[in-house]
Design an enzyme around this catalytic site. Sequence first.
Site, PDB file in Angstrom:
ATOM      1  CG  ASN A 162      -1.699   1.344   1.304  1.00 15.95           C
ATOM      2  OD1 ASN A 162      -2.628   1.554   0.533  1.00 15.95           O
ATOM      3  ND2 ASN A 162      -1.303   2.238   2.210  1.00 15.95           N
ATOM      4  CD  GLU A 163      -1.374   5.533   0.293  1.00 19.78           C
ATOM      5  OE1 GLU A 163      -2.505   5.938  -0.056  1.00 19.78           O
ATOM      6  OE2 GLU A 163      -0.752   6.005   1.279  1.00 19.78           O
TER       7      GLU A 163
END
Length: 823
Positions: free
Chosen positions: A423-424
């Site tokens: 995630n990210e």
Amino acid sequence: MTFSQDLAGSWRLRGTGVDIAATVPGCVHTDLLADGRIPDPFLDDNEHAVAWVGRQDWTYERDVSWDGPSQERVDLVFEGLDTAARISLGDTVIGETRNMHRTHRFDVTSILAGRSGPPAPTGGRALKVHFTSAYTEAERVRDIVGPRPNAYPEPFPFIRKMACGFGWDWGPTLVTAGIWRPVRLEGWSTARIATVRPLCTYDGDAGTLDLTAGVERTRDSALRAQVLLDGRELAVLDLPASETSVRGEIKVPGVTPWNPIGHGEPALYMLTVMLTAVDGTVLDRWQQLTGFRTVHIDRSADDAGTRFVFHVNGEPVLVKGVNWIPDDIFPSRMTRERYELRLRQAAGAGVNLIRVWGGGIYEDRAFYEVCDELGLMVWQDFLFACACYPEEEPLRSEVLAEARDNVTRLSPHPSLVTWNGNNENLWLRGAHGWAGDPGGDLSWGAGYYLEDLPAIVAELDPTRPYQAGSPWSGSWEHEPNDPAHQTFHSWEVWNRQDYRHYRDSAPRFVAEFGWQAPPAWRTLRDAVSDEPMLPDSPGVLHHQKAEDGNGKLARGLAPHFPAPATTEAWHYLTQLNQVRAVRTGIEHWRSYWPHTGGTIVWQLNDLWPVTSWAAIDGAGRFKPLYFALREMYADRALTIAPRDGGLVVAVLNDHPSAWTGELRLEHRDINGAVLSSTTSPVIAEARSVALVQASATCPVAAGTQPAAPVRAANRDAALVVATLGEARAIWFAEDSGYADAGLTVTAESVPGGLDVRLHAAGPARDVLLQADRIHPDAVVDRGFLTLLPGESTVLHVRAPIELDPGSIKDPWVLTDLSTVLNP
């Protein structure tokens, strides 16, 4: 046959100055709470008062003995240890662990047989699990590998543990320790089934089962694996002496494919693998429901960039998703019943995909089984979020083993449709300038996401697509969060821009976006003892973890409403703004299907009472957003929005058949009187969008001047109404200027609660009934609703006790926008 002996239940928990009864599975915090040693960390700022718990070492202890039949081998199996643990049995240290996300197995045969050390007074052996503080362990690893940048000032990248337990912009810092998943003794002889990895696909008229089974042995002898589907034998696979794995690819004609919600039946079949000796003696059995389907993500290039469209069984699927965080900061408290409740609630809101976010956990088997049953697709992140992660030892081997364990464990579930590397992290390294921070020039996880994890998925689960991260544009040729290429996270809106800026672009797939609001009134009131309770009182602010969260809430209200005069008005308006913001995004992006392949709202749920982006708050109460999702994600819906200088009606049809009928368009004045009305035939083909012009001109382009109203071509029109069958959409030019709606409200006692009847004399905009203000356990079946002049409706309030019909008149139980803005 394998024999299992459960070790759940009563243990002892010991720490500095603590010696109390404990319950396994569980964690230190829940045991200390049960014994009254710590206050409720969800109340006020008690989170700070219990911070010492995460800094201590702890030991769980009980006596164990093997009570089953005589076996050649007895194993001690922990399905989850949180996190840095040293396990001893009697006088022997049998192992050490450093990973919350793995199962650990230890051979304890000789110890329990009495061949290693004296027995405990009970006749068994003392089993001790000593947990080193996660802080101590993470800081030890950081000293070895060097510092790394991350989004939060906590050392979560240095330990394989639920990252959000160290605090997030919606969660408290409650760093746990404990035996958080089941523990057992397992006895077996000759051989046992160690792993089963069934990869089930569907090719249009038959299924294919690519099955790999791994075995562990105590002796070299020929074995057989019998494979059955719903009790019908599919194959018998031979394992020659000394072989430890067997694979078979089996055609399975006549099966019904598993389909996601809205696309057919989520058909499931009971798969059984029987491990036998050559003479037919059953040694072990593995059994689990599975399903046959084929998944593909279209990531091909087009003139606009790079697509990102899910296909299941060859059919494109519009993703109507929500992001999922752990449903409790203490995940050992989760039960199958709670998973089923929450996931059924998601399905009830029209959701067809759940993204399991990378700062949490690989969820319990029950989570994925319920998704299988409901037809909910699962997007599974590997557990990396918002940080640079070291790729050196002692972490690297843990990361790879964790990935292999969980890819294998989750492979039977047809609901799991994609693996996501992180995630990210690929995005934030550049966006936050981490390369220039201390430790930014060291390894940071790219090798995991771009090399190791895709290799593991290709080896163990090639039937599911892998993506390196979210967001990710597909390669370094484009900025990772480029809206034209694959997945996109929309956070400029909310953090810095008004929600009307969602309409500025049509990304290829929106994997994260959202808007905050406080939890239900009762949830907030139960968590905060401030008197008076104000939006900026200490307890309310403590339950707002986002950076400048209340400032962003205020700036989000400013273009649309005057500053709220009371806490109650603030609560109502911020809930309304959350609904409007998410509706603006979803309906705009849905109108671009299949250019935009779907949306995943941040977020479905909360893990404690907090102001956040969730639709279901930390007490399990629905925020108005939940009911709005049901409308936004409906198979058939209408929306009116500005496009190309005018107003357009988008006929959104995510249904297997065409939507045809007469679209009625009305321009009305501020009192709701019809100024003009037209009807025209419309057809939206199956799984498509049809656009109909609602007005030729629209003097203000929404998003470019967020504070300005948008009017229809008829300059006297205050609202535009579109109706097609049972579906309706309303466009309001302004929020203010509407007179008292003349609402007539009557409440009638019925079995289980109240039926509340509403009738409007004028436009009644954004009427809201907050059932939790009547009784903490009362619920209602609608969120914000709008009635036009002469319209009526019934709201159903239900509660476990008899309710007073007069309570509907209590302050703020039932209100509407005009009343809030004109008290």
